[in-house]
Motif scaffolding. Structure first.
Motif, PDB file in Angstrom:
ATOM      1  N   SER A 138      -9.359  13.849  -2.404  1.00 46.53           N
ATOM      2  CA  SER A 138      -8.609  13.117  -3.438  1.00 46.53           C
ATOM      3  C   SER A 138      -8.353  14.003  -4.657  1.00 46.53           C
ATOM      4  CB  SER A 138      -9.365  11.860  -3.863  1.00 46.53           C
ATOM      5  OG  SER A 138      -9.192  10.854  -2.886  1.00 46.53           O
ATOM      6  N   ARG A 181       0.835  -1.210   0.000  1.00 45.62           N
ATOM      7  CA  ARG A 181       0.000   0.000   0.000  1.00 45.62           C
ATOM      8  C   ARG A 181       0.870   1.260   0.000  1.00 45.62           C
ATOM      9  NH1 ARG A 181      -4.645  -0.967   2.786  1.00 45.62           N
ATOM     10  NH2 ARG A 181      -6.092   0.007   1.339  1.00 45.62           N
ATOM     11  N   ALA A 195       0.765   8.565  -4.323  1.00 44.28           N
ATOM     12  CA  ALA A 195       0.445   7.259  -3.732  1.00 44.28           C
ATOM     13  C   ALA A 195       1.019   6.133  -4.596  1.00 44.28           C
ATOM     14  CB  ALA A 195      -1.070   7.103  -3.597  1.00 44.28           C
ATOM     15  N   ASP A 207      -4.688   6.714  -2.193  1.00 44.30           N
ATOM     16  CA  ASP A 207      -4.392   5.413  -1.591  1.00 44.30           C
ATOM     17  C   ASP A 207      -4.407   4.358  -2.707  1.00 44.30           C
ATOM     18  OD1 ASP A 207      -4.142   3.183   0.018  1.00 44.30           O
ATOM     19  OD2 ASP A 207      -6.267   3.141   0.565  1.00 44.30           O
ATOM     20  N   TYR A 257      -5.522  13.359  -0.530  1.00 43.83           N
ATOM     21  CA  TYR A 257      -5.709  11.961  -0.133  1.00 43.83           C
ATOM     22  C   TYR A 257      -5.616  11.062  -1.368  1.00 43.83           C
ATOM     23  CZ  TYR A 257      -7.649   7.730   1.973  1.00 43.83           C
ATOM     24  OH  TYR A 257      -7.823   6.445   2.425  1.00 43.83           O
ATOM     25  N   LYS A 274       0.122   5.246   0.653  1.00 42.23           N
ATOM     26  CA  LYS A 274      -0.943   6.161   1.085  1.00 42.23           C
ATOM     27  C   LYS A 274      -0.358   7.556   1.208  1.00 42.23           C
ATOM     28  CE  LYS A 274      -5.035   5.556   3.912  1.00 42.23           C
ATOM     29  NZ  LYS A 274      -5.653   4.807   4.992  1.00 42.23           N
ATOM     30  N   GLY A 333      -7.392   0.084  -3.414  1.00 43.35           N
ATOM     31  CA  GLY A 333      -7.107   1.434  -2.958  1.00 43.35           C
ATOM     32  C   GLY A 333      -8.354   2.040  -2.350  1.00 43.35           C
TER      33      GLY A 333
END
Length: 704
Positions: free
Chosen positions: A590, A497, A598, A512, A510, A499, A583
């Protein structure tokens, strides 16, 4: 003449360095009446080698195009001719020429036969399905051997050569040649620069040889064509010449055979008969398959364009040359008609271009045209957004033609301007050179503040440096050459991941993304029908919209930028498959930038967990040395971590084929000459990237 496509030939002349390509081209220009004086490479007066560097070094550096007429059997033919370099550092010039040619003349040295770069250009012609004929040149050289050179085409290229000529004598005793189809001897008057060709009976001492070679030619031709096979070959003198030529032509066009000619360009022997062979055996633009492409709006939809003036316009840009009046954009027109002042589309970047002028090129000279048709190779002025490999097409019928294959640079060096004024000029100049030469790359290393230039070899970068200093008058300091390493992963990593969360008052950021990575080769990617771009395959496996569609390209951008800047030592990663599997996103915070970050974070961590190693470029080295020095030369190659792949005897000379890391080959030519009293020679070309031993990896990383 311009519109009669059946009377047009688009050909290239290609070969190993010093096989005599440019000399052959100069003779072609003279005998077709395009030039009234013969240029000579050794005197620096060759028409097609018009750059100062080319004249000083006696080698071809950039491909040059010309158009010339040739009268054959009462008709006038238009021959569009491209003379290509033989030196491996400029292999990109051969690559892009092969992409737009219909046929090629491959030239071999009559003493050396097939050499290292001969194999490279042959593979390039194979890649683009280019039919070709062979010309065994330099039959006047001491030690020239037609049969040896002919056999080397079979052994080293795996080809099916068919001799249609044999020489009368060799070395100093070369007198002329015998045409095996017509069974006549041809002599070229040296007092008239070979322009007067005299036809005679075959000399008595050559009759047996001629009969033997002719019998072999007829047997090979019979295997190519059923109609010819039905001929009565018992009486070889009653064979229908037209049927024989038809069988050989169909075999050449299907690449089932390669007719072989011979002569000595420097002595003006055999060039007119070679030109007749170009017309007889190589295809006109209507005889090659319709050019294929894809719909720019849907790459899965395949389209074709017929090679005629009625089809919608399509052309491929194969070269861009910076010019005082704007870029000269060389292109091959595959279909339709182009008029000056026309607006065309570049579907690769969706930009509209205006063709303000059209030129027919003759090396550095040009002739203005009002229109250009399918089958022609021309240079355009007025294009601002088109580079090598781009398609130009009709606004109403867009098509994207297949792009070209460009090799990765293997050597790099730092470059820095001497003054502030030079700094401004340098950035613009490097951009111009990169636009002209897709095998040249430049990048700025933010950590060290250095500009790094990369190319195909030491000579390539030396030519670039001279261009900057001498032609563009920019003061620069150049660092020592360095190897262009690559990084790759050794294992796999799952569900890693990345992030990216930032909250700085007001709207935050944001992104992810969860990635899997695994090693993949080019062959594996092709077999799985996956697109590998810059050594990396990106696969989107997001289900049920856990990441909105508009952010997925941003994840890919982040992954690719991280791959380009490297992880271990700042070298680009290659042979990596990246799978986006999961994700999350935030309705407000976002953004595309957040998902780029990310993607980069997840990629770096995934590759680190999968395990990283350095790859180094391996060169295919060919050393030709007297047998006496075989021991010292092979020992020296072994000390350079070289692996001898093959070793063969040619007379009293040993030819060694070896794979050696590029890092061990700097200055090798000088050392080899010293070791062999100046009697050995070598050539090398990039072969592949291989993993480095761990101890050497540590040494390289310690220096970066």
């Amino acid at each position: 003449m311009k519109t009669n496509l059946s009377n047009t030939r688009n050909i290239g002349i290609c070969a190993h360095i010093d096989a005599g390509k440019t000399t052959v081209t100069e003779r072609v220009l003279y005998y077709t009446g395009r030039n009234y004086k013969m240029g000579e490479v050794h005197e620096g007066t060759a028409t097609m080698d018009f750059l100062q560097e080319e004249q000083e070094r006696g080698i071809t550096i950039q491909s040059a195009a010309t158009t010339c007429p040739w009268d054959f059997k009462g008709e006038t033919y238009t021959v569009n001719l491209i003379d290509t370099p033989g030196h491996v550092d400029f292999t990109i010039e051969v690559e892009r020429s092969m992409r737009v040619l219909d046929g090629a003349v491959t030239v071999f040295d009559g003493k050396e036969g097939v050499e290292a770069q001969s194999e490279t250009v042959w593979r390039q012609a194979d890649r683009y399905n280019v039919p070709r004929i062979c010309f065994i040149n330099k039959m006047d050289k001491v030690g020239a051997d037609f049969e040896f050179s002919y056999n080397s085409i079979i052994e080293r290229l795996g080809a099916n050569p068919i001799a249609v000529q044999i020489p009368i004598g060799a070395g100093d005793e070369l007198e002329g040649l015998i045409d095996l189809i017509e069974m006549r001897a041809f002599y070229f008057d040296s007092g008239e620069l070979g322009a007067v060709v005299e036809e005679r009976d075959i000399p008595d001492n050559m009759k047996n040889d001629a009969e033997t070679w002719r019998h072999q030619m007829l047997e090979q031709a019979a295997e190519l064509d059923d109609e010819f096979m039905e001929q009565d070959l018992e009486d070889e003198h009653s064979v229908d010449h037209d049927l024989l030529k038809k069988a050989l032509r169909s075999g050449t066009l299907s690449r089932a055979c390669t007719p072989v000619f011979c002569g000595a360009a420097l002595r003006n022997i055999g060039i007119q008969r070679l030109l007749d062979g170009v017309i007889t055996f190589l295809p006109d633009p209507t005889e090659v398959p319709d050019v294929e492409g894809t719909n720019p709006k849907d790459s899965s939809e395949h389209l074709t364009r017929a090679s005629n003036t009625e089809a919608p316009f399509s052309a491929l840009v194969f070269k861009v040359v910076s010019d005082t009046h704007g870029d000269l954009t060389y292109c091959r027109i595959y279909s339709g008609t182009l008029e000056k002042g026309t607006r065309v589309l570049n579907p690769v970047n969706n930009k509209k271009e205006i063709v303000s002028r059209i030129y027919e090129m003759h090396a550095k000279d040009r002739e203005a045209l009002d229109t250009a048709n399918a089958g022609m190779i021309v240079a355009l002025i007025g294009l601002k957004h088109s580079v090598t490999g781009d398609t130009l097409c009709s606004m109403n019928d867009p098509i994207v033609l297949e792009r070209m294959h460009f090799p990765d640079p293997v050597i790099s060096m730092s470059i820095e301007p001497m003054t502030t004024d030079d700094k401004k000029k340098l950035a613009e100049a490097l951009g111009t050179i990169q636009r002209e030469d897709p095998s040249f790359k430049t990048r700025y290393n933010e950590e060290t503040g250095e500009t790094i230039i990369s190319g195909m070899g030491e000579l390539h970068l030396e030519i670039v440096r001279n261009k900057l200093v001498r032609d563009m008058k920019i003061g620069v300091n150049i660092g020592t050459p360095r190897v262009s390493y690559r990084e790759t992963i050794t294992g796999t990593a799952q569900d890693i991941r990345g992030k990216f969360v930032k909250q700085t008052g007001g709207r935050g950021q944001y992104g992810d993304a969860v990635l899997n990575v695994e090693p993949i080769t080019t062959e594996e990617a092709e077999s799985q029908e996956l697109e590998m771009k810059d050594g990396l395959v990106f696969v989107n496996n997001i289900k049920q919209g856990v990441i909105p569609q508009e952010y997925i390209p941003s994840v890919e951008v982040g992954v690719r930028s991280a791959a380009l800047s490297g992880i271990l030592g700042g070298y680009p990663l290659q042979n990596v498959k990246v799978e986006l599997v999961f994700g999350s996103y935030h309705d407000v915070d976002s953004s595309q930038i957040a998902f780029e970050q990310a993607g980069a974070l997840a990629f770096r961590e995934a590759c680190t967990k999968a395990g990283l190693t350095l790859l180094e470029p391996i060169m295919r080295v060919l050393v030709t040395t007297p047998e006496d020095f075989f021991g010292p030369v092979s020992s020296d190659l072994a000390s350079r971590r070289g692996q001898i792949v093959e070793s063969e005897m040619r007379g009293n000379t040993r030819v060694i084929h070896a794979d050696v890391p590029l890092s061990e080959m700097f200055g090798y030519t000088t050392i080899l000459r010293g070791m062999t009293q100046g009697r050995a020679s070598n050539t090398m070309e990039p072969s592949e990237y291989r993993s480095m031993p761990p101890n050497l990896t540590e040494q390289v990383l310690a220096q970066t």
